[in-house]
Design an enzyme around this catalytic site. Structure first.
Site, PDB file in Angstrom:
ATOM      1  N   PRO A  30     -11.458  23.748  48.160  1.00 62.83           N
ATOM      2  CA  PRO A  30     -10.935  24.933  47.487  1.00 62.83           C
ATOM      3  C   PRO A  30      -9.419  25.038  47.608  1.00 62.83           C
ATOM      4  O   PRO A  30      -8.872  25.048  48.699  1.00 62.83           O
ATOM      5  CB  PRO A  30     -11.607  26.089  48.237  1.00 62.83           C
ATOM      6  CG  PRO A  30     -12.628  25.478  49.120  1.00 62.83           C
ATOM      7  CD  PRO A  30     -12.245  24.067  49.325  1.00 62.83           C
ATOM      8  N   GLU A  31      -8.744  25.084  46.477  1.00 60.51           N
ATOM      9  CA  GLU A  31      -7.333  25.461  46.456  1.00 60.51           C
ATOM     10  C   GLU A  31      -7.275  26.850  45.831  1.00 60.51           C
ATOM     11  O   GLU A  31      -8.299  27.473  45.602  1.00 60.51           O
ATOM     12  CB  GLU A  31      -6.518  24.428  45.674  1.00 60.51           C
ATOM     13  CG  GLU A  31      -6.580  23.057  46.344  1.00 60.51           C
ATOM     14  CD  GLU A  31      -5.399  22.160  46.021  1.00 60.51           C
ATOM     15  OE1 GLU A  31      -4.290  22.679  45.846  1.00 60.51           O
ATOM     16  OE2 GLU A  31      -5.600  20.946  45.948  1.00 60.51           O
TER      17      GLU A  31
END
Length: 271
Positions: A2-3
């Site tokens: 996840p960014e």
DNA sequence: ACTGGCTCCTGAGGGC
DNA sequence: TGCCCTCAGGAGCCAG
């Protein structure tokens, strides 16, 4: 992994299920995450009602009347909305059971994620108080990057991944933004010109904005709160494209290590 | 004040 | 089929 766009996608997915909902029970099967799940959260959260679902950098903030729960997904964290009683599986570390029968379940294979608790304003939490601007907000610009880079010898790629400079630019989007701005990731941050930082800031805004629009990037195992994969990976130009031809000039995409991270770039397009 | 290296963790993939 | 090694990486922390 996840960014920022992935975290925003998760936020949007889970918010409708959480806002106004009371937490009736918390189940912690594995308290040893990045940091131990605080006892104050285990004691303080049950009975409270979520007043919102917000995001600061890659932190998800779940405020209640008495305190704010703070999730970080780390590398492999997932948050999903499930029906109460859904059997738990491997790495399903935490459940927040809600009054309406749903359950917010945190799964994190590598346990780099965290669940924290603060009774202060969340922006004053030690992990959040020194963060730089959000890349999609007004306070972020090429001039800001240029000013903060003065005298810095650090390579520009780890520079833009530093959360004190700007938040939410992880490895994938750092590589892609530098490619779009035609800047070599190896350049010392202090030697990048204002005009180049303007291009870079614009690229970061556009790429993060587009990635949010596409629902995040699915590399390996990202899925949103509702279990949908993202689609942005189809638009990656350099990340994980080692030895493939550059979309612009056909040169073979190069790879190196920079600050212990894999870095992908086109040595002809990026100077 | 900066910078680079270490650390947490698990699973995938390659070599033999 | 199985074992061992390397790699992946967000981000705090610490030594130099």
């Amino acid at each position: 992994m996840p960014e920022l766009p992935e975290v925003e996608t998760v936020r949007r997915g889970i918010a409708p299920y959480l806002i106004g909902q009371q937490v009736v029970r918390i189940v912690v099967r594995q308290p040893r995450l990045r940091w131990p799940v605080p006892k104050e959260l285990i004691m303080g959260l049950p009975g409270q009602v979520f007043q919102g679902v917000e995001r600061r950098a890659k932190y998800l903030l779940l405020p209640t009347d008495v305190g704010t729960a703070i999730f970080h997904l780390g590398m492999t964290g997932r948050l999903r909305i499930l029906s109460a009683g859904t059997p738990y599986e491997k790495h399903d570390h935490i459940d927040l059971a809600l009054a309406d029968g749903h359950c917010l379940r945190f799964n994190d294979r590598r346990r780099f994620g965290a669940l924290l608790w603060t009774t202060e304003a969340p922006e004053r939490h030690p992990l959040l108080q020194a963060l730089g601007p959000e890349p999609l907000d007004e306070g972020f610009s090429g001039a800001w990057l240029h000013q903060r880079a003065q005298g810095r010898k650090l390579a520009v790629k780890p520079f833009i991944m530093d959360h004190h400079i700007v938040v939410g630019v992880g490895n994938i989007y750092a590589c892609e933004s530098l490619f779009a701005a035609r800047i070599s990731p190896l350049r010392p941050a202090g030697q990048v010109t204002l005009a180049e930082y303007e291009r870079l800031a614009q690229a970061i805004r556009e790429i993060l904005g587009e990635a949010i629009h596409q629902g995040g990037t699915t590399l390996r195992d990202f899925v949103s709160g509702e279990g949908q994969p993202g689609y942005f990976q189809q638009q990656l130009c350099v990340y994980a494209c080692y030895r493939r031809p550059c979309r612009i000039c056909g040169e073979s995409i190069d790879r190196c290590r920079l600050g212990q991270r894999s870095t992908y770039y086109c040595s002809r397009c990026q100077r």
